[in-house]
Each structure stands twice: as C-alpha cells, then as structure tokens.
Design an enzyme around this catalytic site. Sequence first.
Site, PDB file in Angstrom:
ATOM      1  N   ARG A  45      43.387 -35.452  11.281  1.00  0.00           N
ATOM      2  CA  ARG A  45      44.406 -34.585  11.237  1.00  0.00           C
ATOM      3  C   ARG A  45      44.706 -34.374   9.829  1.00  0.00           C
ATOM      4  O   ARG A  45      44.512 -33.394   9.127  1.00  0.00           O
ATOM      5  CB  ARG A  45      45.721 -35.286  11.827  1.00  0.00           C
ATOM      6  CG  ARG A  45      46.815 -34.209  11.821  1.00  0.00           C
ATOM      7  CD  ARG A  45      47.942 -34.185  10.640  1.00  0.00           C
ATOM      8  NE  ARG A  45      48.365 -35.499  10.148  1.00  0.00           N
ATOM      9  CZ  ARG A  45      48.653 -35.708   9.106  1.00  0.00           C
ATOM     10  NH1 ARG A  45      48.700 -34.561   8.146  1.00  0.00           N
ATOM     11  NH2 ARG A  45      49.098 -36.973   8.843  1.00  0.00           N
ATOM     12  N   HIS A 239      47.918 -42.166  -0.101  1.00  0.00           N
ATOM     13  CA  HIS A 239      47.034 -41.450  -0.760  1.00  0.00           C
ATOM     14  C   HIS A 239      46.517 -42.021  -1.935  1.00  0.00           C
ATOM     15  O   HIS A 239      47.007 -42.822  -2.540  1.00  0.00           O
ATOM     16  CB  HIS A 239      47.359 -40.137  -0.653  1.00  0.00           C
ATOM     17  CG  HIS A 239      47.869 -39.210   0.601  1.00  0.00           C
ATOM     18  ND1 HIS A 239      46.826 -38.202   1.186  1.00  0.00           N
ATOM     19  CD2 HIS A 239      48.659 -39.257   1.612  1.00  0.00           C
ATOM     20  CE1 HIS A 239      47.465 -37.934   2.133  1.00  0.00           C
ATOM     21  NE2 HIS A 239      48.283 -38.435   2.392  1.00  0.00           N
ATOM     22  N   CYS A 270      47.318 -32.995   1.534  1.00  0.00           N
ATOM     23  CA  CYS A 270      48.308 -32.142   2.395  1.00  0.00           C
ATOM     24  C   CYS A 270      48.200 -30.658   1.637  1.00  0.00           C
ATOM     25  O   CYS A 270      48.543 -30.769   0.500  1.00  0.00           O
ATOM     26  CB  CYS A 270      49.721 -33.047   2.088  1.00  0.00           C
ATOM     27  SG  CYS A 270      50.958 -31.859   2.604  1.00  0.00           S
ATOM     28  N   ASN A 279      43.350 -39.981   2.006  1.00  0.00           N
ATOM     29  CA  ASN A 279      44.283 -41.178   2.146  1.00  0.00           C
ATOM     30  C   ASN A 279      43.164 -42.067   1.930  1.00  0.00           C
ATOM     31  O   ASN A 279      42.168 -42.060   1.661  1.00  0.00           O
ATOM     32  CB  ASN A 279      44.376 -41.223   3.586  1.00  0.00           C
ATOM     33  CG  ASN A 279      45.172 -40.140   4.444  1.00  0.00           C
ATOM     34  OD1 ASN A 279      44.902 -39.029   4.329  1.00  0.00           O
ATOM     35  ND2 ASN A 279      46.557 -40.276   4.465  1.00  0.00           N
TER      36      ASN A 279
HETATM   37  P1  HMG Z   1      58.545 -20.949  10.238  1.00  0.00           P
HETATM   38  O1  HMG Z   1      57.514 -19.654  10.018  1.00  0.00           O
HETATM   39  O2  HMG Z   1      59.757 -21.252   9.632  1.00  0.00           O
HETATM   40  O3  HMG Z   1      58.469 -21.103  11.997  1.00  0.00           O
HETATM   41  O4  HMG Z   1      57.567 -22.259  10.240  1.00  0.00           O
HETATM   42  P2  HMG Z   1      59.415 -20.204  13.070  1.00  0.00           P
HETATM   43  O5  HMG Z   1      60.044 -21.220  13.872  1.00  0.00           O
HETATM   44  O6  HMG Z   1      60.095 -19.260  12.088  1.00  0.00           O
HETATM   45  O7  HMG Z   1      58.279 -19.448  13.715  1.00  0.00           O
HETATM   46  C1  HMG Z   1      57.428 -18.514  13.187  1.00  0.00           C
HETATM   47  C2  HMG Z   1      56.150 -18.253  13.932  1.00  0.00           C
HETATM   48  O8  HMG Z   1      55.429 -19.575  13.966  1.00  0.00           O
HETATM   49  C3  HMG Z   1      56.661 -17.919  15.233  1.00  0.00           C
HETATM   50  O9  HMG Z   1      55.342 -17.060  15.902  1.00  0.00           O
HETATM   51  C4  HMG Z   1      56.560 -19.170  16.160  1.00  0.00           C
HETATM   52  O10 HMG Z   1      56.307 -18.951  17.702  1.00  0.00           O
HETATM   53  C5  HMG Z   1      55.357 -19.986  15.725  1.00  0.00           C
HETATM   54  P3  HMG Z   1      55.700 -15.323  15.718  1.00  0.00           P
HETATM   55  O11 HMG Z   1      56.669 -15.237  16.820  1.00  0.00           O
HETATM   56  O12 HMG Z   1      55.806 -15.098  14.385  1.00  0.00           O
HETATM   57  O13 HMG Z   1      54.185 -14.965  16.377  1.00  0.00           O
HETATM   58  N1  HMG Z   1      55.601 -21.427  15.670  1.00  0.00           N
HETATM   59  C6  HMG Z   1      54.604 -22.115  16.172  1.00  0.00           C
HETATM   60  N2  HMG Z   1      53.405 -21.875  16.742  1.00  0.00           N
HETATM   61  C7  HMG Z   1      52.653 -22.956  17.001  1.00  0.00           C
HETATM   62  N3  HMG Z   1      53.035 -24.265  17.211  1.00  0.00           N
HETATM   63  C8  HMG Z   1      54.315 -24.558  16.768  1.00  0.00           C
HETATM   64  C9  HMG Z   1      54.897 -23.522  16.229  1.00  0.00           C
HETATM   65  N4  HMG Z   1      56.399 -23.350  15.672  1.00  0.00           N
HETATM   66  C10 HMG Z   1      56.615 -22.002  15.301  1.00  0.00           C
HETATM   67  N5  HMG Z   1      54.952 -25.631  16.692  1.00  0.00           N
HETATM   68  C11 HMG Z   1      57.062 -24.562  11.126  1.00  0.00           C
HETATM   69  C12 HMG Z   1      58.039 -23.561  10.583  1.00  0.00           C
HETATM   70  C13 HMG Z   1      57.489 -25.964  11.104  1.00  0.00           C
HETATM   71  C14 HMG Z   1      56.492 -24.167  12.282  1.00  0.00           C
HETATM   72  C15 HMG Z   1      55.881 -24.501  10.019  1.00  0.00           C
HETATM   73  O14 HMG Z   1      56.105 -24.543   8.470  1.00  0.00           O
HETATM   74  C16 HMG Z   1      54.634 -25.321  10.075  1.00  0.00           C
HETATM   75  O15 HMG Z   1      53.893 -25.228  11.103  1.00  0.00           O
HETATM   76  N6  HMG Z   1      54.670 -26.294   9.127  1.00  0.00           N
HETATM   77  C17 HMG Z   1      53.630 -27.402   9.215  1.00  0.00           C
HETATM   78  C18 HMG Z   1      53.004 -27.821   7.888  1.00  0.00           C
HETATM   79  C19 HMG Z   1      52.029 -28.914   8.063  1.00  0.00           C
HETATM   80  O16 HMG Z   1      51.613 -29.050   9.285  1.00  0.00           O
HETATM   81  N7  HMG Z   1      51.927 -29.522   6.960  1.00  0.00           N
HETATM   82  C20 HMG Z   1      50.843 -30.463   6.968  1.00  0.00           C
HETATM   83  C21 HMG Z   1      51.245 -31.834   7.626  1.00  0.00           C
HETATM   84  S1  HMG Z   1      52.363 -33.132   6.819  1.00  0.00           S
HETATM   85  C22 HMG Z   1      51.652 -33.920   5.770  1.00  0.00           C
HETATM   86  O17 HMG Z   1      50.559 -33.828   5.644  1.00  0.00           O
HETATM   87  C23 HMG Z   1      52.197 -35.330   5.318  1.00  0.00           C
HETATM   88  C24 HMG Z   1      51.590 -36.466   6.107  1.00  0.00           C
HETATM   89  O18 HMG Z   1      50.368 -36.744   6.148  1.00  0.00           O
HETATM   90  C25 HMG Z   1      52.364 -37.832   5.629  1.00  0.00           C
HETATM   91  C26 HMG Z   1      52.349 -37.946   3.995  1.00  0.00           C
HETATM   92  O19 HMG Z   1      51.397 -38.054   3.641  1.00  0.00           O
HETATM   93  O20 HMG Z   1      53.438 -37.641   3.476  1.00  0.00           O
HETATM   94  C27 HMG Z   1      52.307 -36.335   7.637  1.00  0.00           C
HETATM   95 MG    MG Z   2      49.338 -37.553   4.430  1.00  0.00          MG
END
Ligand code: HMG
Ligand code: MG
Length: 332
Positions: A45, A239, A270, A279
Amino acid sequence: MPDRPLRSGPALRALTPRPFGATNATMGPFESLPAEVSVYEVSPRDGLQNEAVTVPTTRKVRLIEALLDAGLRRIEVASFVSPRWVPQLGDAEEVVGLLPRRPDVVYSALCPNERGLERALAAGVPEIAVFLSASETHNRKNVNKTIDETLAVFERIVPPAVRAGLRVRGYVSTLFGCPYEGAVDPRRGLEIALRLVRMGCYQISLSDTIGVATPVQTRDVVRLFQRELPDETLALHMHDTRGTALANVLVGLELGIRTFDASVAGLGGCPYAPGAAGNLATEDLVYTLHGMGVRTGIDLERLGEAGQVAEAIVGRELPGKVHRAGVRSLRS
Ligand code: HMG
Ligand code: MG
C-alpha cells in the site's frame, strides 16, 4: 457522543498503561528488551501508492505472497480510497480477491470514508486503517477535508466497522513535521489519537510521513502519548527520508513500543507529501531486531527474496540498506 475520561472507557479497561516516568537508573540501553515484536508490513500500500508506474494486479499479489512466505502476518495490502486520487491502487478489490485466505494472517486496507468502508466490507478484509494528519494543510491536500471534518467522517464509519467485526487501526500523519507547515504540535496529534481510540481504533500508528523525526523528538512524542495511552495501542510508522527511521524505532522499542510499520526494501512514500521517501525497510528492521535477540517471526532470507520481488515489479533499484548489501552476504 460526549467525551469521557479515556481510562474509564470500556475499550481500554483491560489495558494497563505503564506508569509515566518509571525508569531504572541502574539499567543501560537495551537491557530490558522484549522477546518478540510485531512488524506491520505496508509495502503493497504505502510502497506502491507512490510509484510512477501502476503495477499490474497479479504482480502485487506476487509481492504479497512473497511477504507471506517470509513470515509477515500483518500486511496492508490495498487502499479503498478514490482511484482518481491514487490510481496506482485502483485495483484494491481485485488484489484482495486474489489473496489466499489464512486464519493466521490479517490483511488491512486504508479506508477514508463511508464508500471506503462499503468497499472494505464487500471485499472481506478483516481490518481497515483510517488516516488523518496532525497538520491542517497536509490533511486538506491528502483527503480534501479539515481535520475536524475528517474526524466527523470517522465517527460515522469506525463504530459501525467495529460492530461489523472489523479491526480498525488509525494513522496520525505528519506528527513529527509537515511538508507545508513545518513544525507540528504533537499535542494536537495526541488529541486526534484519543478521539480515534474512543471511536474504537485498537492501535494508533504515530507517523513520520516525511521522515524528519530524530531520536530525542521521538522519545518526547512517544512519552507524551504514553501518558494517555497504553503501549499496546501505539505503533511507529517511520519514513526513512533522512536516514533516521531505524534510530527512531530503537528509541520506541526502548520505551515500550511493540509494533513497527515497515516496507520491504524501503519501498514507499506519500503522493500528497512532497519529498516523502520510503518507509523504514523491513529487512533493516528485522536484521537489527534479530541481531539484538528480539524475535519477529520473519525469515530474513525469505524476506530478502520478497525485496527482490518488490524491486522487480517496480523496475527500479530500491534503497533498503540490507536489501542493497544482500542478506546472503551475512554468510561467511
Ligand atoms: P473528494 O474528491 O473530496 O471526495 O475526495 P468526494 O466525497 O467529493 O467524492 C468525489 C468522487 O470520488 C465521487 O465520485 C466519489 O464516489 C468518489 P464521482 O461521483 O465524482 O464519480 N469516491 C470514492 N471512490 C472510491 N472509493 C472511495 C471514494 N470516496 C469518494 N473511498 C477522498 C475525498 C478522501 C475520497 C480523496 O481525497 C482520497 O481518496 N484521498 C486519499 C489520499 C490517499 O490515499 N493518500 C495516501 C494515503 S495516506 C498516507 O500515505 C500516510 C500514511 O502512510 C501514514 C504516514 O506516513 O503518515 C497512512
Ligand atoms: Mg506512510
């Protein structure tokens, strides 16, 4: 739901926080090590989400199977986020569907909202991980919401997820520093963590998203969290951008942390944190722990093979130190 003192909460009644400040002046570093710690593998992931290439589904599954062969038993295999935001992980359902179901293995997947929970339940993962940042700007860039709005979403998904039988983990990102805001007040991160635990998260992963933490900072942050939360509810997610991840993890180990996130061969980053590198490499963690007499349940040689698979599927050299040296070079 009104807040209540955390330690009287039913979820924590069985857990015993260690007394803060309890030290033994006659003991030196690493004289009271645990027999075993838990490694939480994030390469499928956190690793693959940041690759320029989108790895085909069957190759992701090959990596996860290699990790299983090495003895990893907690693996974050997918992300039920928007595929428009993270296209590299848009095949989450397909990946989970192809994995061997094993009672001794906990697969986890990121879940940002109600849609993510629906997808996780339909796919049948036993665990989800919710995530938010301790800094507003990173949180906005990562999930398009304020911290309070994100917590409100989690209030709607974590309790139902727990009732449905899922384990829920929480990440507090940018806890040690933010790529947009710089220094972050860890007390804000602690407030967030307490909210997540009250909702039902069994563990909070204290995350150094961009790899800026140093050992004394790690000591101070871990101690701050230990004042309010039992050790078993805490994990470290470091990380290795600046080469300090392992040093920070060893500080956590010394202080009583027993779960460490890692990514084979150092794959990772990220997409919404500029400059975030991989990481802590799982091989570097396991090599160090085994050398200190701490068990992980992982076979380092098989892990080395998983690192080779990781490198082959992304088609570039990966930075893990033990990976680069080669685990076989340890034989005389
Ligand atoms: P948004 O654009 O504000 O969402 O994104 P929305 O609710 O307005 O929806 C927009 C569209 O996305 C819609 O589709 C929804 O159906 C769809 P449309 O009607 O336009 O066709 N949608 C989804 N589709 C599939 N699965 C879902 C989903 N939700 C909405 N769950 C949202 C908000 C949170 C969805 C977006 O910002 C997002 O997906 N962000 C994820 C970012 C991400 O994954 N970042 C990396 C992970 S975090 C990380 O790496 C840190 C970590 O490792 C720890 C560390 O190191 O700190 C964990
Ligand atoms: Mg991370």
